[in-house]
Design an enzyme around this catalytic site. Structure first.
Site, PDB file in Angstrom:
ATOM      1  N   LYS A  47       0.872  -1.177   0.000  1.00 47.93           N
ATOM      2  CA  LYS A  47       0.000   0.000   0.000  1.00 47.93           C
ATOM      3  C   LYS A  47       0.907   1.223   0.000  1.00 47.93           C
ATOM      4  CE  LYS A  47      -1.839  -1.691   3.792  1.00 47.93           C
ATOM      5  NZ  LYS A  47      -3.259  -1.591   3.686  1.00 47.93           N
ATOM      6  N   LYS A  62      -0.422   4.152   8.075  1.00 52.83           N
ATOM      7  CA  LYS A  62      -0.566   2.742   7.673  1.00 52.83           C
ATOM      8  C   LYS A  62       0.409   1.839   8.444  1.00 52.83           C
ATOM      9  CE  LYS A  62      -2.246   3.985   3.027  1.00 52.83           C
ATOM     10  NZ  LYS A  62      -3.557   3.341   2.879  1.00 52.83           N
TER      11      LYS A  62
END
Length: 843
Positions: A569, A575
């Site tokens: 990602k 994240k």
């Protein structure tokens, strides 16, 4: 031992059982040769692989064109409501194979190329990814186009034809280096320029208020040239359109300079106008307030709205005569969906058209605008929210600023009437933010100017109602909805994992590809040894194939029996690739300490791009590569732990890695990831999820059973409580020996022996100002990873859990998402009926 089937052969098996229309292979070969003949230059007798790719692409495109024309005729005859999906990003990836799957042509093309002595996979590899997006938002738009066509909706995707898409990432000495993505250099066989629909877009100038009405004058004009790409539905003969605008300077651009001898300069200055569609801004979840970006946002909106009004007024196929004069019925025939705030200017632009060109009253115009427009919010991160300085607006779009001020005046008047004396609320809800520099809050503009506002996962939609847009929710609760994201099962299962698609089809039939909810029928087979064996076998074949790919491209030998633990990602602090990194170091230290213990072998792969200006994200990549260097060359560790940074992660790489993954890392701080869609792709392809209760993970756990995911860490309420009480990273550092050791190794240069303080900024951030609380979840994450390792040693139980996950994927089809948008926001009804093919007799 028999040679494993290729992906092509597996897809052929699916097709042979009747999914594919019977296609004449010799016709395909004839067309291929015809295209090849016209592709080759007169003085060149030898065809290159690229010539063969273009011949194949054009042969497949021939099958699209008749359906494309017939679909548009069908819409003009039926005159349905049309939906316009406005997005600054469309992350499409490659088109050839997806088109063959959706038109049931793959079989015949495979056979035809084989008979011509060519390898279809090699030809497919020549196609460039259309990387016109940064990540989730742009890829979602691509999945939505696929679903809108597959559900028979009269839908159009509108965006910008960037000459350069998301940069290509190279890793040089462990650092990310960006290269321009010149994806159009060899041409694009899937697009068709439509110069006859070129539209003028105005910038700058000034506003005159005259007795005849308001005029925006002395503007600079840039032309918007549309390029159309066909978007085929799944085997229903519907082909919709994605129209991307390219900026062109008008012929007389700056040529007034000609009189004073500045002709050359005037022609060179055309580039200034054409820069608008030159390059995609490479930021994901970060707002960059540059004039060129605001120009891009207005450019796509202004061109698109002219197109929408033109199509609304003349509704006969191929006709330019005006059929509808009165725009008051626009909301009955047009739905505009704003993909985040980037196309927010559609609201004041439609007002401008209705007021200044169509001479509607304000009240009538505003009613039309709010009933036509709807807004999807994609993030709660404050740094991602668009706030444009007023002086930039005043210069670039003076008329739009006037309109926004008037929208705000009326909006605040309404709020003041509802909450007399509550000045604080007026300040919070204003479209204009006060401060050193006044700014327009684009999210507020979108909410006020839309009839529906939605988040993209249930938890995200609840958060925006409770926090970010709380005041607006209190005033207009009926506007707020949830539309949990989804992915298209065509690209993300049938195309990228044909072996698994086939195993599923053998058990429950093929209709699940159109109706993913049927996957729940797999639960009947959860204890069936043959299904358990087949699913494990497909995963192993995918891992062998990806191992070979890694060996070829990374010169690294992978243990295909190790657990493939994958986090792919965009690189972003929220994240938490850093949490993954701390686990790697902890695992490494444990193996070093007890080398003779029976460890579960892992290959940990992390991939993703960092925005070029995002220092911390680039340093995170450098840390991952540095840790990989030490781990991968440690003979004590051997093949029990390998760390690979996957270079240049993009759609085409995702299609290879996701089917081969065992473990999917979805470990954002609870309350920060709006939804995620990578999580859904891994789940559908038979990987198990280790994740926080964030975004769509919450609903995935609900659908598959929380016991079938590895859920750990703080929930949203815990994070909120910690924000109130204060997060003290040092407390965890001092209390948890393994964490302290890992941090001391990073800080002391263990992973950067040539530059001991290389990672000082990361260490400082984690210890003293980590917004995303990595240490707070460290202990729970490590314990959860231990559970993962233990279960992986029991392949049968692991695979049963995989089956539960695949069976729970039904909800996460973009077909379901789009059906909900259609019924609950756009006032349209999806349909699974096929329209007649071009060679079928017309009804």
């Amino acid at each position: 031992m028999p040679k494993p089937l290729t992906d092509q052969e597996k897809r052929k098996q699916i097709s042979v059982r009747g999914l594919a229309g019977v296609e004449n292979v010799s016709d395909l070969k004839t067309n291929f040769n015809r295209h090849l003949h016209f592709t080759l230059v007169k003085d060149r007798n030898v065809a290159t692989k690229r010539d063969y790719y273009f011949a194949l692409a054009n042969t497949v495109r021939d099958h699209l064109v008749g359906r494309w024309i017939r679909t548009q005729q069908h819409y003009y005859e039926k005159d349905p409501k049309r939906v316009y999906y406005l997005s600054l990003e469309f992350y499409m990836g490659r088109t050839l194979q997806n088109t063959m799957v959706n038109l049931a042509l793959e079989n015949a093309c495979d056979e035809a190329t084989y008979q011509l002595g060519l390898d279809m996979e090699e030809l497919q590899d020549i196609e460039e990814d259309a990387g016109l997006g940064n990540g989730g938002l742009g890829r979602l738009a691509a999945c939505f186009l696929d679903s809108m066509a597959s559900l028979g909706l009269a839908a159009y995707g509108y965006g910008i034809r960037y000459e350069f898409g998301i940069f290509n990432q190279k890793i040089v000495n462990g650092w990310q280096v960006e290269e321009a993505d010149d994806w159009l250099r060899y041409g694009n066989p899937w697009e068709k320029a439509r110069p006859e629909y070129m539209r003028p877009v105005h910038f700058y100038g000034r506003v005159e208020h005259t007795p005849e009405g308001v005029k925006w004058v002395d503007t600079q004009v840039v032309l918007a040239l549309p390029y159309d790409t066909p978007v085929p539905g799944y085997r229903n003969n519907v082909v919709n359109t994605m129209r991307l605008w390219s900026a062109k300077a008008p012929c007389d651009f700056n040529l007034k300079d000609f009189n004073v001898g500045g002709y050359i300069q005037a022609v060179l200055d055309r580039n200034l106008a054409e820069n608008i569609s030159r390059v995609l801004y490479p930021n994901d979840n970060f707002f960059e307030g540059k004039e060129l970006r605001l120009k891009q946002e207005y450019f796509v909106v202004a061109a698109t709205l002219q197109d929408i009004v033109r199509r609304f007024k003349s509704s006969k196929f191929g006709s330019t005569e005006v059929v509808r004069v009165d725009l008051s019925t626009l909301p009955d025939k047009v739905a505009i969906q704003l993909n985040d705030t980037h196309p927010a200017l559609a609201i004041p632009e439609l007002m401008r058209i209705l007021l200044d060109t169509e001479h509607q009253t304000w009240e009538k115009a505003w009613d039309i605008v709010t009933r036509t427009c709807a807004y999807t919010n994609h993030t709660v991160l404050p740094e991602a929210l668009e706030r444009w300085p007023i002086d930039l607006f005043q210069n670039l779009l003076p008329r739009h600023l006037e309109i926004i001020f008037e929208i705000n005046r009326r909006h605040l008047e309404r709020i003041a009437n509802l909450y007399p004396g509550d000045h604080d609320r007026l300040r919070r809800m204003s479209l204009v933010e006060e401060g050193d520099q006044k700014k327009i809050n684009m999210a507020h503009l979108c909410i006020v100017g839309s009839h529906a506002v939605n988040g993209v996962a249930r938890i995200h939609s609840d958060i925006i109602k409770a926090t970010l847009f709380k005041d607006f929710y209190e005033v207009d609760p009926h506007k707020f909805q949830n539309k949990t994201n989804g992915i298209t099962p065509r690209r993300w299962l049938v195309m990228c994992n044909p072996g698994l698609a086939e195993v599923i089809a053998e058990r429950i039939g093929e209709d699940y590809i159109r109706d993913l909810g049927q996957l729940k029928n797999l639960l009947e087979f959860v204890d069936d040894d043959s299904l358990i064996r087949d699913i494990a076998k497909v995963k192993q074949e995918n891992k062998l194939k990806f191992s070979a790919y890694l060996e070829e491209h990374y010169k690294v030998k992978i243990n295909p029996n190790s657990m493939f633990d994958v986090q792919v990602k965009r690189i972003h602090e929220y994240k938490r690739q850093l949490l993954n990194c701390l686990h790697i170091i902890t695992l490494y230290n444990r193996i070093k300490k007890e080398p003779n213990k029976n460890w579960t072998p892992r290959t940990i792969m992390i991939g993703g791009k960092a925005a070029p200006g995002y220092h911390t994200a680039k340093l995170i990549i450098r840390l991952i590569t540095a840790v990989g260097d030490i781990v991968n060359h440690d003979e004590v560790v051997g093949d029990r732990l390998k760390v690979i940074f996957l270079e240049n992660y993009k759609v085409t790489l995702a299609e290879k890695i996701i089917p081969a993954s065992d473990l999917s890392e979805q470990i954002s701080t609870a309350g920060t990831e709006a939804s995620g869609t990578g999580n859904m792709k891994f789940m559908l392809n038979g990987a198990l999820t280790i994740g926080t209760m964030d975004g769509a993970n919450v609903e995935m756990a609900e659908e598959a059973g929380e016991e079938n995911l590895f859920i750990f860490g703080m929930r949203v309420d815990d994070v909120d409580a910690m924000d109130k009480s204060g997060y003290d990273a040092m407390e965890y550092y001092n209390r948890i020996p393994e964490l302290k050791l890992a941090m001391d190794q990073i800080a002391g240069g263990y992973f950067s022996p040539d530059q001991h303080d290389l990672f000082k900024d990361i260490v400082n951030m984690l210890l003293h100002h980590d917004r995303f609380k990595v240490f707070a979840d460290y202990e729970a994450y490590i314990k959860c990873q231990d559970k993962v390792s233990a279960l992986y040693k029991n392949p049968k139980e692991w695979t049963k859990m995989v089956i539960h996950n695949i069976a729970g994927c039904g909800k996460f089809s973009s077909d379901r998402t789009i059906s909900q948008y259609a019924r609950e926001i756009w006032g349209m009804e999806p349909s699974l009926e096929r329209i007649p093919a071009p060679d079928d007799p017309r009804q």
